[in-house]
Design an enzyme around this catalytic site. Structure first.
Site, PDB file in Angstrom:
ATOM      1  N   SER A   1      44.990  44.034  38.387  1.00  0.00           N
ATOM      2  CA  SER A   1      45.129  44.086  40.055  1.00  0.00           C
ATOM      3  C   SER A   1      46.273  45.221  40.676  1.00  0.00           C
ATOM      4  O   SER A   1      46.303  45.275  41.845  1.00  0.00           O
ATOM      5  CB  SER A   1      45.760  42.665  40.542  1.00  0.00           C
ATOM      6  OG  SER A   1      44.608  41.574  40.749  1.00  0.00           O
TER       7      SER A   1
ATOM      8  N   LYS B   1      44.863  47.514  43.185  1.00  0.00           N
ATOM      9  CA  LYS B   1      44.976  47.263  44.605  1.00  0.00           C
ATOM     10  C   LYS B   1      45.844  48.253  45.435  1.00  0.00           C
ATOM     11  O   LYS B   1      45.728  48.309  46.787  1.00  0.00           O
ATOM     12  CB  LYS B   1      45.445  45.759  44.995  1.00  0.00           C
ATOM     13  CG  LYS B   1      44.254  44.737  44.535  1.00  0.00           C
ATOM     14  CD  LYS B   1      44.797  43.309  44.776  1.00  0.00           C
ATOM     15  CE  LYS B   1      43.825  42.243  44.496  1.00  0.00           C
ATOM     16  NZ  LYS B   1      43.758  42.000  42.970  1.00  0.00           N
TER      17      LYS B   1
ATOM     18  N   SER C   1      48.234  39.146  45.830  1.00  0.00           N
ATOM     19  CA  SER C   1      46.827  39.683  44.951  1.00  0.00           C
ATOM     20  C   SER C   1      45.619  39.350  45.523  1.00  0.00           C
ATOM     21  O   SER C   1      44.791  38.788  44.488  1.00  0.00           O
ATOM     22  CB  SER C   1      47.167  39.389  43.614  1.00  0.00           C
ATOM     23  OG  SER C   1      46.774  40.540  42.841  1.00  0.00           O
TER      24      SER C   1
ATOM     25  N   LYS D   1      53.883  45.520  42.102  1.00  0.00           N
ATOM     26  CA  LYS D   1      52.389  44.945  42.215  1.00  0.00           C
ATOM     27  C   LYS D   1      52.176  44.617  40.576  1.00  0.00           C
ATOM     28  O   LYS D   1      52.328  45.146  39.938  1.00  0.00           O
ATOM     29  CB  LYS D   1      51.311  45.915  42.619  1.00  0.00           C
ATOM     30  CG  LYS D   1      50.090  45.445  42.688  1.00  0.00           C
ATOM     31  CD  LYS D   1      49.914  44.477  43.843  1.00  0.00           C
ATOM     32  CE  LYS D   1      48.676  43.731  43.603  1.00  0.00           C
ATOM     33  NZ  LYS D   1      48.751  42.448  42.572  1.00  0.00           N
TER      34      LYS D   1
END
Length: 471
Positions: free
Chosen positions: A58, A61, A300, A410
């Site tokens: 993820s 992203k 997320s 993140k």
């Protein structure tokens, strides 16, 4: 001169060894890459296999967020509409077929559809003398990216990225204890999904002996069957089913909502993928891109990421969006900003695909750009904050008072993958970091797994950055 070079080499080796000793906190065989850069000077603090391509999960992203900010802009909204011709409205009737144009809005809810139909009725339409077309021209191609695990496709975090999205293409339910031997299934009666269950309740010993688990079989037309076994629980076991057939799911909802608001349909609800040029009779807009990215990065959200990814492809090439043109659009958009992603392999916007490949060095290019332009981009404010919100609120890899609210990052996790990318605030200034952990298999020994684990490694790695800035 020779003494200076020897001294520099000796210090650099010691410095590298001080960081490499952190690998003792990881199980043997773990694949590790990391890169730490001083945000102000752009000098590399430490680098380890920074050019090696890894599975990003993820943290992918972040690429999607940056490309969307640059190309779609802060004011972008998904706009869903009901299209037709005002000339065909007469005496409470609409003479012909109407089109409900879906555009991949990942936030569109059933209640939004109801409100749109009520507004349609307020235009004087009580009868539709034709079909109601659900238009999916906005996207085409696969609704899942290449390289996604097949056994994940029945659950909501992999809900299909389709032009037609209602309620996040997700249905919630639960399994109760039933009669103590067979679990009882609950799905809200208003949900147009057919699910059967034959799940046995067994002891932990019986579960291990039978090698059984909770399983799901997917069938056509949003039909599912649960089977296998589960151990007793004090409360209900929550379920979240992905809607594998978005058209049929939306069609049943729209049939129901048409009746609810009092609009009679003489024809059928059908799927359509034609390019629409008819008038917009009713529109619904999503929240702005800033708020979409806040949800996407903090929580997320995979569906938001892949909808934006396909939308980038659609807008950039002026055609229906899909995973292929979304990937090319993202690379070209970033390339125009001087961010060359080189030999990376980009498949989707969410990071769900195992085919995605990125390196710490390539991610650092993106992170550096975001940091330098954050006064206009405002992306860093959407990163989770250690110990405070999003995916870092309870993340064990940042669970330390030294890191609380000093780390924004993140996360990127899937089976065998645990990645972090972000900024650490230190007394000396901001440090940017990327750490990619792949091929991670936790140790089974309880006495060792607390010390040798990804969480312990990540805590010590980030604490070392904080302490480095305090020197």
């Amino acid at each position: 001169m020779y003494k200076i070079l020897v001294s520099f080499f000796f210090c650099s080796t010691l410095w590298a060894n001080e960081w490499q000793d952190l690998e003792r906190f990881l199980p043997p065989g773990t694949q590790l890459s990391y890169l730490v850069v001083d945000a102000a000077t752009q000098k590399t603090v430490v680098s380890h296999h920074a050019n090696t391509l890894r599975t990003p999960a993820s943290v992918q992203k972040v690429l999607t967020a940056l490309a969307a900010k640059i190309y779609l802009g802060d004011d972008f909204r998904f706009e869903t509409s009901i299209r037709g011709s005002r000339d065909k409205i007469s005496l409470g009737n609409y003479q012909g077929s109407l089109s409900f144009q879906f555009v991949g809005d990942p936030t569109l809810l059933r209640v939004d559809i109801r409100k749109m139909l009520l507004r349609l009725k307020s235009l004087g339409i009580k009868n539709i003398k034709g079909d109601f077309l659900l238009n999916s021209h906005a996207f085409n191609g696969y609704q899942w990216s290449n390289g996604q695990a097949w056994n994940d496709l029945g659950v909501c975090y992999t809900a299909p990225s389709h032009a037609i999205i209602v309620n996040k293409n997700c249905v919630l339910g639960n399994l109760g204890r039933g009669d103590g031997k067979t679990a009882s299934l609950f799905i809200p009666p208003y949900e147009p999904m057919r699910i059967s269950s034959d799940v046995q309740i067994v002891s932990v010993e019986e579960k291990q002996k039978a090698f059984c688990d909770l399983e799901i079989t997917r069938h056509e037309n949003n039909r599912y069957h649960l089977w296998g076994c589960m151990v007793p629980r004090s409360g209900a076991f929550p379920l979240a089913f992905a809607v594998n057939d978005p058209f049929n799911y939306a069609a049943e909802i729209i049939r129901s909502e048409l009746k609810r608001v009092g609009i009679k349909l003489t024809g059928q609800v059908r799927e359509d993928s034609a390019y629409l040029v008819s008038d917009k009779l009713v529109t619904h807009q999503s929240i702005t891109l800033d708020r979409l990215l806040l949800q996407m990065l903090k929580n997320s959200d995979n569906l938001i990421a892949d909808s934006l990814f396909k939308t980038l492809g659609a807008h950039y090439f002026n055609t229906s969006g899909n995973f292929r043109n979304g990937a090319l659009a993202l690379k070209l958009i970033l390339e125009k900003q001087g961010i060359d992603l080189g030999n990376s392999y980009i498949v989707d916007g969410s990071g769900l695909s195992r085919h995605n490949l990125m390196s710490s060095k390539l991610f650092m290019k993106v992170l550096n750009y975001i940091y330098k332009h954050d006064k206009t981009l405002h992306i860093l404010a959407s990163f989770p904050i250690a110990g405070k919100d999003g995916t870092l609120k309870y993340h064990r890899g940042v669970h330390d008072t030294l890191l609380t609210e000093k780390v924004i990052a993140k996360t990127g996790s899937m089976k065998g993958v645990s990645n972090l990318l972000g900024r650490v605030s230190t007394a000396r200034g901001d440090m940017l970091f990327v750490v990619l952990l792949n091929a991670y298999v936790p140790l089974k020994s309880a006495s060792v797994s607390v010390l040798v684990s990804k969480d312990h490694f990540q805590r010590e790695f980030l604490k070392r950055i904080v302490l480095l800035g305090n020197d």
